[in-house]
Structure formats: structure tokens, C-alpha cells
Scaffold this motif. Structure first.
Motif, PDB file in Angstrom:
ATOM      1  N   HIS A   1       0.833  -1.206   0.000  1.00 34.67           N
ATOM      2  CA  HIS A   1       0.000   0.000   0.000  1.00 34.67           C
ATOM      3  C   HIS A   1       0.868   1.257   0.000  1.00 34.67           C
ATOM      4  CE1 HIS A   1      -3.617   2.395   0.773  1.00 34.67           C
ATOM      5  NE2 HIS A   1      -2.850   3.126   1.559  1.00 34.67           N
ATOM      6  N   ALA A   2       1.992   1.202   0.707  1.00 39.31           N
ATOM      7  CA  ALA A   2       2.881   2.365   0.788  1.00 39.31           C
ATOM      8  C   ALA A   2       3.741   2.529  -0.455  1.00 39.31           C
ATOM      9  CB  ALA A   2       3.777   2.248   2.020  1.00 39.31           C
ATOM     10  N   GLY A   3       3.785   1.488  -1.312  1.00 37.94           N
ATOM     11  CA  GLY A   3       4.619   1.556  -2.500  1.00 37.94           C
ATOM     12  C   GLY A   3       6.093   1.472  -2.192  1.00 37.94           C
ATOM     13  N   MET A   4       6.443   0.686  -1.141  1.00 39.02           N
ATOM     14  CA  MET A   4       7.838   0.546  -0.728  1.00 39.02           C
ATOM     15  C   MET A   4       8.146  -0.929  -0.531  1.00 39.02           C
ATOM     16  SD  MET A   4       8.025   3.337   2.363  1.00 39.02           S
ATOM     17  CE  MET A   4       7.244   4.944   2.261  1.00 39.02           C
ATOM     18  N   SER A   5       9.421  -1.249  -0.476  1.00 34.34           N
ATOM     19  CA  SER A   5       9.821  -2.575  -0.040  1.00 34.34           C
ATOM     20  C   SER A   5       9.631  -2.652   1.469  1.00 34.34           C
ATOM     21  CB  SER A   5      11.287  -2.841  -0.390  1.00 34.34           C
ATOM     22  OG  SER A   5      12.136  -2.001   0.388  1.00 34.34           O
ATOM     23  N   THR A   6       9.528  -3.863   2.007  1.00 31.69           N
ATOM     24  CA  THR A   6       9.356  -4.006   3.453  1.00 31.69           C
ATOM     25  C   THR A   6      10.555  -3.450   4.201  1.00 31.69           C
ATOM     26  OG1 THR A   6      10.248  -6.265   3.331  1.00 31.69           O
ATOM     27  CG2 THR A   6       7.851  -6.029   3.241  1.00 31.69           C
ATOM     28  N   ARG A   7      11.739  -3.605   3.639  1.00 29.10           N
ATOM     29  CA  ARG A   7      12.936  -3.092   4.303  1.00 29.10           C
ATOM     30  C   ARG A   7      12.906  -1.563   4.368  1.00 29.10           C
ATOM     31  NH1 ARG A   7      19.189  -4.548   2.543  1.00 29.10           N
ATOM     32  NH2 ARG A   7      20.223  -3.304   4.166  1.00 29.10           N
ATOM     33  N   THR A   8      12.554  -0.918   3.263  1.00 27.41           N
ATOM     34  CA  THR A   8      12.474   0.548   3.249  1.00 27.41           C
ATOM     35  C   THR A   8      11.374   1.038   4.174  1.00 27.41           C
ATOM     36  OG1 THR A   8      13.309   0.641   0.986  1.00 27.41           O
ATOM     37  CG2 THR A   8      12.094   2.563   1.788  1.00 27.41           C
ATOM     38  N   LEU A   9      10.233   0.353   4.158  1.00 24.53           N
ATOM     39  CA  LEU A   9       9.123   0.733   5.028  1.00 24.53           C
ATOM     40  C   LEU A   9       9.539   0.688   6.493  1.00 24.53           C
ATOM     41  CD1 LEU A   9       6.098   1.391   5.484  1.00 24.53           C
ATOM     42  CD2 LEU A   9       5.707  -1.080   5.555  1.00 24.53           C
ATOM     43  N   ASN A  10      10.157  -0.418   6.908  1.00 26.95           N
ATOM     44  CA  ASN A  10      10.601  -0.537   8.302  1.00 26.95           C
ATOM     45  C   ASN A  10      11.565   0.581   8.672  1.00 26.95           C
ATOM     46  OD1 ASN A  10       9.353  -2.673   9.712  1.00 26.95           O
ATOM     47  ND2 ASN A  10      10.492  -4.177   8.522  1.00 26.95           N
ATOM     48  N   ARG A  11      12.506   0.880   7.770  1.00 24.84           N
ATOM     49  CA  ARG A  11      13.501   1.912   8.063  1.00 24.84           C
ATOM     50  C   ARG A  11      12.843   3.281   8.196  1.00 24.84           C
ATOM     51  NH1 ARG A  11      16.001   5.141   4.604  1.00 24.84           N
ATOM     52  NH2 ARG A  11      15.510   3.820   2.806  1.00 24.84           N
ATOM     53  N   ARG A  12      11.987   3.626   7.267  1.00 24.23           N
ATOM     54  CA  ARG A  12      11.357   4.952   7.317  1.00 24.23           C
ATOM     55  C   ARG A  12      10.373   5.057   8.490  1.00 24.23           C
ATOM     56  NH1 ARG A  12      10.426   6.441   0.882  1.00 24.23           N
ATOM     57  NH2 ARG A  12      12.646   6.310   0.334  1.00 24.23           N
ATOM     58  N   PHE A  13       9.716   3.973   8.787  1.00 25.31           N
ATOM     59  CA  PHE A  13       8.789   3.987   9.926  1.00 25.31           C
ATOM     60  C   PHE A  13       9.552   4.252  11.217  1.00 25.31           C
ATOM     61  CE2 PHE A  13       4.740   2.909  11.812  1.00 25.31           C
ATOM     62  CZ  PHE A  13       3.852   3.038  10.756  1.00 25.31           C
ATOM     63  N   ARG A  14      10.677   3.575  11.400  1.00 25.20           N
ATOM     64  CA  ARG A  14      11.472   3.800  12.612  1.00 25.20           C
ATOM     65  C   ARG A  14      12.023   5.219  12.653  1.00 25.20           C
ATOM     66  NH1 ARG A  14      12.279   0.454  16.408  1.00 25.20           N
ATOM     67  NH2 ARG A  14      12.060  -1.799  16.167  1.00 25.20           N
ATOM     68  N   GLU A  15      12.451   5.733  11.509  1.00 28.95           N
ATOM     69  CA  GLU A  15      12.990   7.086  11.467  1.00 28.95           C
ATOM     70  C   GLU A  15      11.943   8.127  11.872  1.00 28.95           C
ATOM     71  OE1 GLU A  15      16.268   6.546   7.813  1.00 28.95           O
ATOM     72  OE2 GLU A  15      14.317   7.503   7.460  1.00 28.95           O
ATOM     73  N   GLN A  16      10.688   7.898  11.452  1.00 34.26           N
ATOM     74  CA  GLN A  16       9.678   8.935  11.615  1.00 34.26           C
ATOM     75  C   GLN A  16       8.704   8.693  12.761  1.00 34.26           C
ATOM     76  OE1 GLN A  16       7.897  10.339   7.926  1.00 34.26           O
ATOM     77  NE2 GLN A  16       9.588   9.481   6.748  1.00 34.26           N
ATOM     78  N   THR A  17       8.615   7.478  13.279  1.00 34.20           N
ATOM     79  CA  THR A  17       7.694   7.213  14.389  1.00 34.20           C
ATOM     80  C   THR A  17       8.372   6.578  15.598  1.00 34.20           C
ATOM     81  OG1 THR A  17       7.038   4.948  13.757  1.00 34.20           O
ATOM     82  CG2 THR A  17       5.867   6.781  12.693  1.00 34.20           C
ATOM     83  N   GLY A  18       9.581   6.051  15.413  1.00 32.93           N
ATOM     84  CA  GLY A  18      10.266   5.412  16.531  1.00 32.93           C
ATOM     85  C   GLY A  18       9.857   3.990  16.783  1.00 32.93           C
TER      86      GLY A  18
END
Length: 314
Positions: free
Chosen positions: A233-250
Motif C-alpha cells: 500500500h505504501a509503494g515501498m519494499s518491506t525493508r524501506t518501510l521498516n527503516r522509514r517507519f522507525r525514522e519517523q515514528t520510533g
């Protein structure tokens, strides 16, 4: 009515003083009445660099408080007046709940009430607190620490996190959520101080790339979503999603999703008589066992006990 006494001393940090006064003052019971009686107490005259104030009550107000809030003070390295320490120790011995905001933890630690306990303060002052009070287990990475009777919070907005946490402890998540909305603040923020220590690691603002995804996750939290579904849904790989999620939400996408489901479950436990198994299914957990385990991990108690404490129809 639950009485909150906010301690005002010389050099009090205005934000730390105003946070509990406003937060608990905003809080309303389901019938619209005030949930707390809030007192500001201290010495006859309190002086700071920007204002002078005259609290309505003296230190005697601490004796009638159910909860005492100790805000931070600019000169936190200075010794606290002995009469203040004695009043706080006496309150602690009576079982009064005492919480500090930011470097207010230095005053609470000076009383000895935090000895042997985990505590936090603003990350810039954490090393100093640990050095001055080695019997206190200082954790610089969290927004607040709840030891039951004694609580400590990190700097600035973390004091609001802690106050909302106390409202939820006292009155349940529905009342706390209403108070959070009035404060224009999420009821619970993921992550801890670690997300703020790096200067270029801001908290998630409106308009970031993940905001639409978070709204979608919230709207679809009850459906059976995998990490791959979220990434697609986000249009990302799972690895990129996890990284950006941690960067922006902790936190991670699945942890965020689980906590959203638990928040929905809290509402259903408070406002319906649905069986626990039905609630588990409605909020998106695959099994009642998984729901109970996650609920206890997030809330600190089991669903039945939570309902017994906070159900509006009980």
C-alpha cells in the motif's frame, strides 16, 4: 474529587508548571464535570527570570493532595529547601502519588524516594542525574517511567505524555482521549527520547510521507494486514518501510498497528459488553490469546481487569 498539587518554587520552568495545571484542568468526567481539583502551591513568592507569582497555597497543600507534580527548575543543581524535601518525604510515606516533569526529577531524587527505582529526566541532564544520585536507575531513552507511586518524565512535551497517562490510569482511555484532543496531542506517542536526541531526527509532523499511511492503517486496523500488505500500500519494499517507519515514528509498522488495535479494544471494553473473544476479532487480532498477550504488554493489565476498572456501563 482527586486533588492535584503542582509545586512551584523559585526558577520554575513555566512550561513544566503550566502543563499539569492545564492538562488536569481540562479533564472532564463523562457527565461534563471536572475530574480534578488543581492547586498550585509553594512559597509566598515564586521568582523566575520572566515573572513573579504568588501561589494561592503554601506547602501545607501537599498534605491534602492525592497527586503531587514536581515541575522542573532552571537551577536544578541548587539544593532544594529542606522544608520542601521534608514535605515530599512525608507525602511519599503517606502513599501520595508523586510525579516529576523534566529536571524536577532532581528534586524527587534528592528526597531519596527514587532510590532503587528506574527514573528518567531530560536526556541532556540524564548523565548528571545518574552521577549525583547513583542509587537511581536513570533511563535517558524513555518519555516517562511509571513505578506506580512515583513517576518521572522527560523534558517539555513528555510531561504532557505523562499527565495524559495519569488521566488514563485514573479515568480510562475515553476521558484521556478527550483531554488529549483538547490539548491537540496524541494520547500516546510511540518511541522515547532516543528519537529526539539526534538533532536531525524530528518527531513526525503533519504532511510527512507517512501521514497518509498512518491514516490508512488506523482505518484498516481491524483487517488482517501483513507487513507485505502495508509495504504494498505504501509503494515501498518491506525493508524501506521498516527503516522509514522507525525514522519517523520510533517504532515498526506492525507494532504501531498492534497498539492501534489495543486502543480500539480499550474503547470497546469501556463502552460495550461484548465478550472478550468478540472484541479480539473485531479489532483485528487472530486469536483471543494473542489479543490478551498484546493487551497486557501495552496496557499493563488484562482485558477483564481493564473493563472492571473503566467500563462506563458498570
Amino acid at each position: 474529587m482527586h486533588t492535584i498539587a503542582v509545586l512551584a518554587l523559585d526558577d520554575v520552568i513555566p512550561f513544566d508548571l503550566a502543563t499539569p495545571v492545564q492538562t488536569f484542568g481540562f479533564t472532564r468526567t463523562p457527565d461534563g464535570g471536572p475530574a480534578y481539583r488543581v492547586l498550585v502551591c509553594g512559597t509566598a513568592t515564586v521568582r523566575t527570570e520572566t515573572f513573579t507569582m504568588h501561589p494561592h497555597r503554601g506547602l501545607d497543600a501537599l498534605a491534602e493532595a492525592d497527586t503531587i507534580i514536581v515541575p522542573g527548575h532552571d537551577n536544578h543543581g541548587a539544593p532544594t529547601p529542606p522544608e520542601v524535601l521534608d514535605a515530599l518525604r512525608a507525602a511519599g510515606a503517606r502513599g501520595t502519588r508523586i510525579a516529576s516533569i523534566c529536571v524536577g526529577a532532581f528534586i524527587l531524587a534528592e528526597t531519596g524516594l527514587l532510590d532503587g527505582l528506574r527514573a528518567t529526566t531530560h536526556w541532556l541532564a540524564a548523565a548528571e542525574l545518574a552521577a549525583r544520585h547513583p542509587k537511581v536507575d536513570v533511563d535517558p531513552n524513555v518519555l516517562y517511567v511509571d513505578n506506580g507511586q512515583f513517576l518521572t518524565s522527560a523534558g517539555a512535551a513528555a510531561g504532557l505524555d505523562m499527565c495524559l497517562h495519569l488521566v488514563r490510569r485514573d479515568r480510562g482511555s475515553s476521558v484521556a482521549a478527550d483531554t488529549a484532543r483538547l490539548s491537540v496531542m496524541p494520547l500516546e506517542r510511540e518511541g522515547g527520547q532516543a528519537q529526539f536526541i539526534v538533532a536531525d531526527q524530528p518527531a513526525l509532523p503533519r504532511g510527512t510521507e507517512l501521514e497518509p499511511l498512518l491514516r490508512w492503517l488506523s482505518d484498516n486496523a481491524s483487517t488482517d494486514l501483513t507487513l507485505a500488505d502495508i509495504a504494498t500500500h505504501a509503494g515501498m519494499s518491506t525493508r524501506t518501510l521498516n527503516r522509514r517507519f522507525r525514522e519517523q515514528t520510533g517504532t515498526t509498522p506492525l507494532s504501531w498497528l498492534h497498539r492501534e488495535r489495543v486502543r480500539h479494544a480499550q474503547y470497546l471494553l469501556e463502552n460495550t459488553t461484548h465478550p472478550i473473544d468478540r472484541i479480539a476479532s473485531e479489532v483485528g487480532f487472530g486469536s483471543p490469546t494473542a489479543f490478551r498477550e498484546r493487551f497486557r504488554r501495552v496496557v499493563g493489565t488484562n482485558p477483564n481487569s481493564y473493563r472492571a476498572a473503566f467500563a462506563t456501563n458498570s
